[in-house]
Design a protein around this motif. Sequence first.
Motif, PDB file in Angstrom:
ATOM      1  N   ASP A 746     -21.572  -3.107  52.976  1.00 27.35           N
ATOM      2  CA  ASP A 746     -21.559  -3.579  54.357  1.00 27.35           C
ATOM      3  C   ASP A 746     -22.486  -4.774  54.541  1.00 27.35           C
ATOM      4  N   ALA A 747     -23.713  -4.654  54.027  1.00 27.96           N
ATOM      5  CA  ALA A 747     -24.699  -5.723  54.200  1.00 27.96           C
ATOM      6  C   ALA A 747     -24.265  -6.990  53.468  1.00 27.96           C
ATOM      7  N   GLU A 748     -23.741  -6.840  52.254  1.00 25.88           N
ATOM      8  CA  GLU A 748     -23.291  -8.011  51.500  1.00 25.88           C
ATOM      9  C   GLU A 748     -22.130  -8.707  52.209  1.00 25.88           C
ATOM     10  N   LEU A 749     -21.222  -7.917  52.767  1.00 25.47           N
ATOM     11  CA  LEU A 749     -20.076  -8.478  53.471  1.00 25.47           C
ATOM     12  C   LEU A 749     -20.526  -9.312  54.666  1.00 25.47           C
ATOM     13  N   VAL A 750     -21.399  -8.751  55.493  1.00 28.67           N
ATOM     14  CA  VAL A 750     -21.860  -9.462  56.686  1.00 28.67           C
ATOM     15  C   VAL A 750     -22.614 -10.723  56.296  1.00 28.67           C
ATOM     16  N   ARG A 751     -23.424 -10.625  55.270  1.00 28.00           N
ATOM     17  CA  ARG A 751     -24.198 -11.794  54.845  1.00 28.00           C
ATOM     18  C   ARG A 751     -23.284 -12.933  54.389  1.00 28.00           C
ATOM     19  N   LEU A 752     -22.248 -12.627  53.633  1.00 28.46           N
ATOM     20  CA  LEU A 752     -21.336 -13.675  53.165  1.00 28.46           C
ATOM     21  C   LEU A 752     -20.509 -14.252  54.311  1.00 28.46           C
ATOM     22  N   ILE A 753     -20.102 -13.420  55.260  1.00 26.85           N
ATOM     23  CA  ILE A 753     -19.355 -13.941  56.412  1.00 26.85           C
ATOM     24  C   ILE A 753     -20.257 -14.861  57.242  1.00 26.85           C
ATOM     25  N   ASP A 754     -21.527 -14.460  57.435  1.00 25.22           N
ATOM     26  CA  ASP A 754     -22.480 -15.317  58.137  1.00 25.22           C
ATOM     27  C   ASP A 754     -22.520 -16.700  57.496  1.00 25.22           C
ATOM     28  N   ARG A 755     -22.689 -16.720  56.201  1.00 23.30           N
ATOM     29  CA  ARG A 755     -22.806 -17.991  55.483  1.00 23.30           C
ATOM     30  C   ARG A 755     -21.517 -18.795  55.565  1.00 23.30           C
ATOM     31  N   PHE A 756     -20.395 -18.119  55.351  1.00 26.63           N
ATOM     32  CA  PHE A 756     -19.105 -18.814  55.369  1.00 26.63           C
ATOM     33  C   PHE A 756     -18.852 -19.475  56.720  1.00 26.63           C
ATOM     34  N   LEU A 757     -19.050 -18.738  57.800  1.00 26.57           N
ATOM     35  CA  LEU A 757     -18.768 -19.273  59.126  1.00 26.57           C
ATOM     36  C   LEU A 757     -19.692 -20.436  59.463  1.00 26.57           C
ATOM     37  N   MET A 758     -20.976 -20.316  59.169  1.00 26.09           N
ATOM     38  CA  MET A 758     -21.891 -21.394  59.503  1.00 26.09           C
ATOM     39  C   MET A 758     -21.663 -22.619  58.619  1.00 26.09           C
ATOM     40  N   PHE A 759     -21.240 -22.423  57.379  1.00 28.35           N
ATOM     41  CA  PHE A 759     -20.920 -23.564  56.513  1.00 28.35           C
ATOM     42  C   PHE A 759     -19.664 -24.276  57.023  1.00 28.35           C
ATOM     43  N   TYR A 760     -18.694 -23.503  57.478  1.00 27.04           N
ATOM     44  CA  TYR A 760     -17.481 -24.083  58.078  1.00 27.04           C
ATOM     45  C   TYR A 760     -17.831 -24.872  59.344  1.00 27.04           C
ATOM     46  N   LEU A 799     -28.339 -21.138  56.608  1.00 27.09           N
ATOM     47  CA  LEU A 799     -27.092 -20.694  57.244  1.00 27.09           C
ATOM     48  C   LEU A 799     -27.281 -19.323  57.883  1.00 27.09           C
ATOM     49  N   GLU A 800     -27.973 -18.427  57.171  1.00 29.61           N
ATOM     50  CA  GLU A 800     -28.213 -17.092  57.715  1.00 29.61           C
ATOM     51  C   GLU A 800     -29.111 -17.157  58.952  1.00 29.61           C
ATOM     52  N   SER A 801     -30.069 -18.070  58.925  1.00 29.68           N
ATOM     53  CA  SER A 801     -30.968 -18.222  60.074  1.00 29.68           C
ATOM     54  C   SER A 801     -30.215 -18.726  61.301  1.00 29.68           C
TER      55      SER A 801
END
Length: 871
Positions: A746-760, A799-801
């Motif tokens: 769960d934590a890994e999934l949310v972290r990668l989505i956070d990064r993906f969306l902010m990079f986009y 990105l996470e920040s």
Amino acid sequence: MEASDMAAKSTPATTGTIVVVGHGMVGQRFLEALAERGVTERARVVVLCEEPRPAYDRVRLTSYFSGNTPDDLSMVADGFMAEHGIELHLDDPAETIDTTTRTVTSRAGLTLTYDTLVLATGSYPFVPPVPGKDAEGCFVYRTIEDLLAIEEYAKTARVGAVVGGGLLGLEAAGALKGLGLETHVVEFAPRLMPVQVDEGGGAALLRTIENMGLSVHTGVGTQEVLAGENGAVSGMALSDGSQLATDLVVFSAGVRPRDQLAREAGLAVGERGGIIVDEQCRTSDPAVFAIGECALASDGRVYGLVAPGYEMAEAVADVIDGGTRSFTGADTSTKLKLLGVDVASFGDAHGAADGCLDVVYSDSRAGVYKKLVVDGEGTLLGGILVGDAESYGTLRALTGSVPPVSPEQLVLPAGAGAPAALGPGALPDEAVICSCHNVTKGTIRRAVTEHSCTTVPEVKKCTKAGTGCGSCVKVLGQLVNAELEASGVEVDKGLCGCFGQTRQELYEIVRALRITSYQKLLDSHGREAARGGNGCEVCKPTVGSIIASLAPTIGASGYVLEGEQAALQDTNDHFLANMQKNGSYSIVPRIPGGEITPEKLIVIGEVARDFGLYTKITGGQRIDMFGARVDQLPQIWARLVDAGFESGHAYGKALRTVKSCVGQTWCRYGVQDSVRMAIDLELRYRGLRSPHKLKSAVSGCQRECAEAQSKDFGVIATANGWNLYVGGNGGATPRHADLLAQDLSDAELVRLIDRFLMFYIRTADRLERTSTWLERIEGGLEHVRDVVVHDSLGICAELESLMADHVAGYRDEWAETLDDPERLLRFVSFVNAPDTPDPTVKFVPERDQVKPDLPLLSIRSLEETLEGAAR
């Protein structure tokens, strides 16, 4: 009779009188070609037009039902006729031609003597000779007047049927559906669009159209139109013995050349219709030409597409001017959007050539079908594209050559293998880019290198490429930029005329300098000429979105209607609601993961009932309510917010929904709790402003009931965690999402989505979906994976920040609006009469609900038009 024997090849005089019979799209193109050659300066040009309005875009006829007016469809530039001295007689068709005296007599009794006569009479709709075809409620689909009549009659109808499942038939079906009618399509052939697509393409098109709620009957013909005692349509008897109840019938079973005028004048016509012409479009009388759908060309074909008609018009104008241009046939490739579905065919689409081979990709679930026809040597002969025609421009231009990559790569969709990214450099100079005006790649290159064109509009003006159907404009832009860069010219990639920077560069400027004001950004970083100005409709919403995305980080207000921010927003954001076609608005409360309590369902029902709203369950697992006046929005949202609802952001470029299946809690196949994950993700990313809308889904097992692989970011449960897919799109250009990472906690999934969306959000262009961004960004999926999974750029903590700032700073926009009396003052129809509702927002009943009451456009008579001009 051979065309070469019809007439002497003497060149017609370029002085005297040229009479044009017919003023449709082809007739107007002929007039433009005369003007471009200066013929209108040396000759008198007279046009007899049957319709009460000048030439209009018949290809886009159906767009009238989506808000375009007859003036919007006009193909005649303001002042064109006066500037070139052309005499246009509206609502006055030619009735007789005397080739002996070289005269044409109109319905109004006007007799014109001609030196050259050009027939551009077009075609007429074919109505099958079935009993009842003239009953009240039967229509054809050809002119604006036809559409007006259909629209008026549909007000009292419930069911409509279209006879014919070809191009115009499906356009007509879309119009009837848009008018709120239960719609049926009856096609005698075994598939829809039998001329353009094969069995596989027809099946994909059928599935997609039926999913839209239309009923399709193929392989049956209309035997009779049934009428009630009042003489009005009540049903149809079909050839399979069944009957279809309907209140309205539209015949769209093909067209026939309008050759009656020529036939009566003694000109040669074909056995099956069409005015016989030679290679220069001369008829059997050397002073008479025929162009467009009324002509039987020298190759024995009648062309029903606009592009060949344009080529004929160009040829005749050239001959009249003393040239030798000819028309011996044309490319019949077509690309259309029917009922929102892309359909294209080009070249030998049905594989008629000996020894040809098919390369086919078919995805029934996505409604995508692609077929390429090649010969034994790999030469591309033609193809069919249904559901995804993005590559049409490139593939059509490559027809007749061996593509630089295998045909298998050309049909694979992005995300389903290793698709070929063929740019304009792969096309030969002789490749036709614009089939409407027969413009080659070489001509476009020369417009840049020899005629100093530096922009797409300049190239359009120079070559006419992209001014027809518009399907080539994307390739045209790529060619222009590629040619400029090859010539060493720096291509201006700025966002607009106000900013020389790209959206990505502006994002970095705003973030780094913590700029919270559009005006400050424009004055400090805009182009010199734009500083101190008001900006434009491109950059204002773009910068508004950037500031909203970064608001918690840079210290700006996250409320999009705060101060200057309000003036930057698009139409829908101005009132935090989507405007509908009659000026009313929709209300879309957020329902995270599609989960809702009975108490909240009751509140929605009570609100919809009390305010008389139309309600509909959407594909995003929400309940939309339509028909609110702008002044009612605060009252409605006050009740919804009190019940615990939030804005669903259906109006903004932000996260829309996170769909879910029921997951392991209820489903015997589920392996994870997909509902919980969908709710968590939707609540985390709600209100996140981005370059374009964002959609997501979570499926509880590999059966994929939530359709996660068609979303911007999709999640599929596995026995070991979650698989994350990115860059999907189920809309106008479908794309399967790519697998970014698998078996995540769960934590890994949310972290990668956070990064993906902010990079986009950080790197995408204005109005660029994740699917397009993923294909455009250098390095594609692998680069994105390196950045967001492996932190190759060292920016993941940042990105996470940024995402953490968004989550902490989220506030519901409607709750904030209701808490501030000053903010509520904007929700009025008239600023100078705030208590007066908009009287034009009206509704009529339909299926126990309401629908917009759209008034007919007023059509002025010729006399009224002339009187107005005189005044």
